[in-house]
Design a protein around this motif. Structure first.
Motif, mmCIF file in Angstrom:
data_model
loop_
_atom_site.group_PDB
_atom_site.id
_atom_site.type_symbol
_atom_site.label_atom_id
_atom_site.label_comp_id
_atom_site.label_asym_id
_atom_site.label_seq_id
_atom_site.Cartn_x
_atom_site.Cartn_y
_atom_site.Cartn_z
ATOM 1 N N GLN A 193 10.718 -2.464 17.947
ATOM 2 C CA GLN A 193 12.177 -2.480 18.030
ATOM 3 C C GLN A 193 12.769 -1.763 19.231
ATOM 4 O OE1 GLN A 193 13.470 -1.025 14.246
ATOM 5 N NE2 GLN A 193 13.126 -2.969 13.224
ATOM 6 N N ILE A 225 0.836 -1.201 0.000
ATOM 7 C CA ILE A 225 0.000 0.000 0.000
ATOM 8 C C ILE A 225 0.873 1.254 0.000
ATOM 9 C CG2 ILE A 225 -1.487 1.348 1.533
ATOM 10 C CD1 ILE A 225 -3.006 -1.260 2.033
ATOM 11 N N PHE A 277 -6.991 5.355 8.851
ATOM 12 C CA PHE A 277 -6.794 3.945 9.130
ATOM 13 C C PHE A 277 -5.567 3.748 10.001
ATOM 14 C CE2 PHE A 277 -7.952 -0.291 8.381
ATOM 15 C CZ PHE A 277 -9.155 -0.240 7.739
ATOM 16 N N GLN A 335 1.799 1.990 10.645
ATOM 17 C CA GLN A 335 2.599 0.766 10.616
ATOM 18 C C GLN A 335 4.051 1.076 10.976
ATOM 19 O OE1 GLN A 335 1.326 -2.043 10.447
ATOM 20 N NE2 GLN A 335 2.772 -3.555 9.719
ATOM 21 N N MET A 336 4.486 2.285 10.592
ATOM 22 C CA MET A 336 5.829 2.727 10.944
ATOM 23 C C MET A 336 5.981 2.779 12.468
ATOM 24 S SD MET A 336 7.577 5.861 9.037
ATOM 25 C CE MET A 336 6.940 7.257 9.885
ATOM 26 N N MET A 350 7.651 7.127 1.810
ATOM 27 C CA MET A 350 6.289 7.531 1.477
ATOM 28 C C MET A 350 5.962 8.910 2.038
ATOM 29 S SD MET A 350 2.685 5.961 2.684
ATOM 30 C CE MET A 350 2.817 6.888 4.191
ATOM 31 N N MET A 367 -4.994 5.037 3.167
ATOM 32 C CA MET A 367 -3.789 4.243 2.955
ATOM 33 C C MET A 367 -2.569 4.916 3.577
ATOM 34 S SD MET A 367 -4.376 2.489 -0.724
ATOM 35 C CE MET A 367 -3.575 3.723 -1.644
ATOM 36 N N VAL A 368 -2.504 6.241 3.473
ATOM 37 C CA VAL A 368 -1.354 6.960 4.033
ATOM 38 C C VAL A 368 -1.330 6.821 5.555
ATOM 39 C CG1 VAL A 368 -0.386 9.245 4.401
ATOM 40 C CG2 VAL A 368 -1.168 8.592 2.140
ATOM 41 N N ILE A 416 1.143 15.388 7.197
ATOM 42 C CA ILE A 416 1.513 14.613 6.010
ATOM 43 C C ILE A 416 0.265 14.114 5.275
ATOM 44 C CG2 ILE A 416 2.647 12.497 5.216
ATOM 45 C CD1 ILE A 416 4.592 12.816 7.574
ATOM 46 N N TRP A 420 -2.262 -2.436 13.414
ATOM 47 C CA TRP A 420 -3.276 -1.898 12.505
ATOM 48 C C TRP A 420 -4.649 -2.501 12.762
ATOM 49 C CZ3 TRP A 420 -6.211 -4.936 9.424
ATOM 50 C CH2 TRP A 420 -5.751 -6.233 9.203
ATOM 51 N N PHE A 426 8.067 3.378 4.557
ATOM 52 C CA PHE A 426 7.068 4.322 5.069
ATOM 53 C C PHE A 426 7.644 5.726 5.165
ATOM 54 C CE2 PHE A 426 6.035 0.141 7.053
ATOM 55 C CZ PHE A 426 4.965 -0.138 6.233
ATOM 56 N N THR A 456 11.079 0.162 8.306
ATOM 57 C CA THR A 456 10.299 1.394 8.211
ATOM 58 C C THR A 456 10.698 2.285 7.034
ATOM 59 O OG1 THR A 456 11.799 2.289 9.857
ATOM 60 C CG2 THR A 456 9.646 1.606 10.626
ATOM 61 N N PHE A 487 6.289 -0.774 13.868
ATOM 62 C CA PHE A 487 7.632 -1.337 13.761
ATOM 63 C C PHE A 487 8.583 -0.669 14.746
ATOM 64 C CE2 PHE A 487 6.451 -2.885 9.410
ATOM 65 C CZ PHE A 487 6.637 -4.217 9.700
ATOM 66 N N TYR A 488 8.381 0.623 14.938
ATOM 67 C CA TYR A 488 9.210 1.338 15.913
ATOM 68 C C TYR A 488 8.986 0.757 17.312
ATOM 69 C CZ TYR A 488 11.198 5.242 18.505
ATOM 70 O OH TYR A 488 11.957 6.004 19.345
ATOM 71 N N LEU A 513 -2.661 4.503 7.320
ATOM 72 C CA LEU A 513 -2.342 3.106 7.642
ATOM 73 C C LEU A 513 -0.828 2.877 7.595
ATOM 74 C CD1 LEU A 513 -3.022 0.112 8.077
ATOM 75 C CD2 LEU A 513 -3.308 -0.112 5.628
ATOM 76 N N ALA A 514 -0.196 3.361 6.514
ATOM 77 C CA ALA A 514 1.243 3.144 6.366
ATOM 78 C C ALA A 514 2.023 3.868 7.462
ATOM 79 C CB ALA A 514 1.692 3.618 4.990
ATOM 80 N N LEU A 515 1.605 5.097 7.784
ATOM 81 C CA LEU A 515 2.307 5.842 8.833
ATOM 82 C C LEU A 515 2.201 5.130 10.172
ATOM 83 C CD1 LEU A 515 1.309 9.518 7.954
ATOM 84 C CD2 LEU A 515 3.561 8.491 7.730
#
Lengths: 292, 328
Positions: free
Chosen positions: B137, A232, B66, B129-130, A276, B122-123, B111, B247, A273, A270, B133-134, B125-127
């Protein structure tokens, strides 16, 4: 180079290129479906997973190997996609596309939930076909035959799709229907059927990617969701309007991800993203997208 | 003639009915912990606030985010960390969590509002997801374990939150404050402009409104209130975990608002109660919870797009119109 062993560098680049091949094939399907149906197909990841599972079933239940699966699984899953379009997506064509997103997300949850209930979340191994085992020693790196095959095949599939859509009569109908479905229908073209077939085609692409991925990443119910969100982001970066754009963005982002894994491993999950976000700030319509 | 009279009459009746409804609901919420398991109620209240905050941008602003789990979850992490490791008093820990989530909301909003509709979804959602992952970790979140055994502490130094009942009423108060802010926003001139943007953005622009600013402010407010819900939840459950930034939590809040009714005042509350109740009973079925959620998503989109509250409102509106104009 930069204190990184050259073997590791090329190894990661190869891995990146493989990932990029899957990003490209999946974002291509998403872009084609979005173009005609206006739906961000959140079921795409689940259908990719079904493609991999389909190959696994064919092998373990019917003893049908990799090569026939490469043709059969996309057809079977593609038909399933057509069923989904006929039964569910058809009814939401004329309402806000955000409902399409929710509907396809719901369908994805159903599919993944059922598979997870049946097979747990652990991966199932799928052997590399005998013809493609082994590899070549290129001097600076070792290139496994199967990985080379995945890259070549995905490039052929991507180019074929581009040719089909941009250079054939069927593709011309499809592009015309994207611009103005009512007018195209007035010319005597069965647009609803075109929509169904397009969805089936996009789904088949996802399933094909799934079959190709099965020997590399193991077959698991969760494999779809993990990749879908990245895809996506890839689609947002490339802009959904352009076929060639999706292909180029997919491959290059895979490579960038691979490079990041070498130089800054923690950021590798990451980096796409982040790219993006930067692209959105600089060119909100995406690298290859038309301004809306 | 009828059309000029009817709206006034219905508005009067409706606001009176609204007042009665509010009193009944608040009374119900006050006695609820005597009848139902309070921890479950607190969970429902946290999610209700979360869903109401989400509904502010999605239902009224037309921006389907999202990625709201990013605010909900990271506020939870920061509050839990502040309370446990830094030893902050509870109220300060919540404030710090809300601040962190709000800052995140500023960045995300800045953004994401460059795109509309599906792209916006979608944007975000992707943000988010970042952020996931952060959180996976960095060491302070403790990965899969999450931050456990967060002390509830004493609110303002003297209200002991380890008492379940006390905790419940504090959560209820937080919810009511958050809900009041949202209610006030929706019915303010700002809220009207937001609705106008949802209905027809180019027109709102042509009327001279700087729509991006309105969207950004609404998004930040929504992020802040989602953070409040997340911070409160981490204090209630004494836990901040990866689930809350995943998500699927973003999907869950979309589903809650959809079930209850996007763009209705009470819809998200109803949706949150329905979904938490359902999850409570279905927890034993494992992965079938996901399947059932998916089925509800599909059914709602196909048959009940206005949601439960939206459907009830439609029925009431039709009835009052029929009463107002008996001849027609």
């Amino acid at each position: 180079m930069f204190g990184i062993p050259i073997q590791a560098l090329f190894g990661q680049l190869l891995l990146g290129l493989i990932n990029g091949a899957f990003y490209a094939m999946l974002s291509l399907g998403l872009a084609v479906i979005f173009g005609l149906l206006g739906i961000a197909n959140f079921t795409h990841g689940a259908l990719y997973m079904m493609g991999a599972f389909c190959a696994w079933f064919l092998l373990n239940l019917f003893g049908i190997g990799y090569w026939p699966s490469l043709i059969l699984a996309p057809i079977i899953v593609g038909l399933f996609g057509i069923l989904l379009e006929r039964v569910f997506l058809r009814w939401i064509r004329n309402i806000d596309h955000l409902y399409g997103l929710m509907l396809t997300l719901g369908l994805a949850q159903i599919i993944e939930g059922v598979f997870r209930d049946q097979y747990g979340s652990s991966g199932k191994p799928y052997a590399i076909p005998a013809e493609l085992t082994g590899g070549y020693n290129l001097g600076f790196m070792f290139l496994p035959t199967y990985r080379a095959w995945v890259i070549v095949l995905s490039m052929i599939v991507c180019f074929g799709t581009w040719f089909l859509i941009e250079r054939t009569k069927l593709g011309a109908y499809l592009r015309a229907a994207t611009e103005n479905p009512v007018l195209v229908q007035a010319f005597g073209i069965n647009v609803p059927r075109l929509v169904t077939l397009t969805y089936g085609f996009g789904v088949a692409l996802a399933a094909l990617a799934g079959v190709m991925a099965a020997p590399i990443y193991q077959v698991s119910p969760l494999m779809g969701t993990n990749i879908l969100i990245v895809v996506i982001a890839v689609v947002v970066i490339g802009g959904m309007g352009s076929i060639l754009g999706s292909i180029i963005t997919g491959f290059s982002l895979g490579l960038i991800e691979g490079l990041t894994k070498v130089f800054w491993p923690e950021a590798s999950s990451t980096v796409i993203f982040v790219i993006m976000a930067i692209v959105l700030l600089v060119k909100p319509s995406g690298l290859f997208g038309r301004a809306s | 003639m009828v059309t000029t009279v009817a709206p006034v009459a219905t508005v009067g009746r409706r606001s009176r009915a609204g007042l009665v409804l509010t009193i009944v609901l608040v009374a119900l919420a006050l006695i609820a912990p005597l009848l139902v398991y309070p921890v479950f109620l607190m969970k429902a209240l946290c999610f209700a606030l979360f869903a109401c905050a989400f509904n502010l941008v999605a239902g009224y602003g037309g921006l389907l985010s999202f990625g709201h789990a990013a605010f909900f979850g990271s506020a939870g992490y920061v509050t839990a960390h502040a309370a446990k490791v830094w030893g902050f008093p509870t109220e300060l820990a919540i404030v710090v969590g809300v601040l962190a989530g709000t800052v995140l909301g500023v960045v995300f909003g800045w953004i994401a509002i460059r795109r509309q509709g599906i792209y916006f979804a979608m944007v975000t959602l992707a943000l988010s997801q970042m952020i996931y992952f952060y959180a996976l970790q960095v060491p302070f979140t403790h990965g899969e374990d999450g931050i456990q055994a967060v002390p509830r502490g004493h609110l303002f130094g003297f209200i002991d939150l380890n008492q379940t009942m006390t905790m419940y009423y504090v959560v209820l108060a937080i919810f009511l404050i958050g809900f009041a802010i949202i209610f006030r926003t929706i019915h303010s001139p700002f809220g009207q402009v937001l609705k106008a943007i949802r209905e027809n953005e180019p027109r709102a622009i042509s009327l001279g409104y700087r729509t991006e600013r309105y969207k950004l402010v609404a998004f930040i407010l929504s992020a802040a209130l989602s953070s409040l819900a997340g911070s409160t939840k981490s204090i209630v459950f004494q836990l901040a975990s990866l689930t809350d930034v995943h998500w699927s939590t973003s999907g869950e809040v979309v589903l809650m608002s959809l079930i209850g009714g996007l763009g209705t005042v009470l819809g998200p509350v109803v949706g949150a109660v329905v979904l938490t109740t359902m999850e409570n009973y279905l927890a034993q079925f494992g992965s079938w919870v996901t399947v059932i959620q998916g089925v509800i998503f599909v059914l709602c989109v196909l048959t009940l797009r206005s949601g439960i509250v939206g459907a009830i409102e439609d029925v009431l509106r039709r009835r009052s119109r029929r009463k107002a104009a008996p001849g027609v």
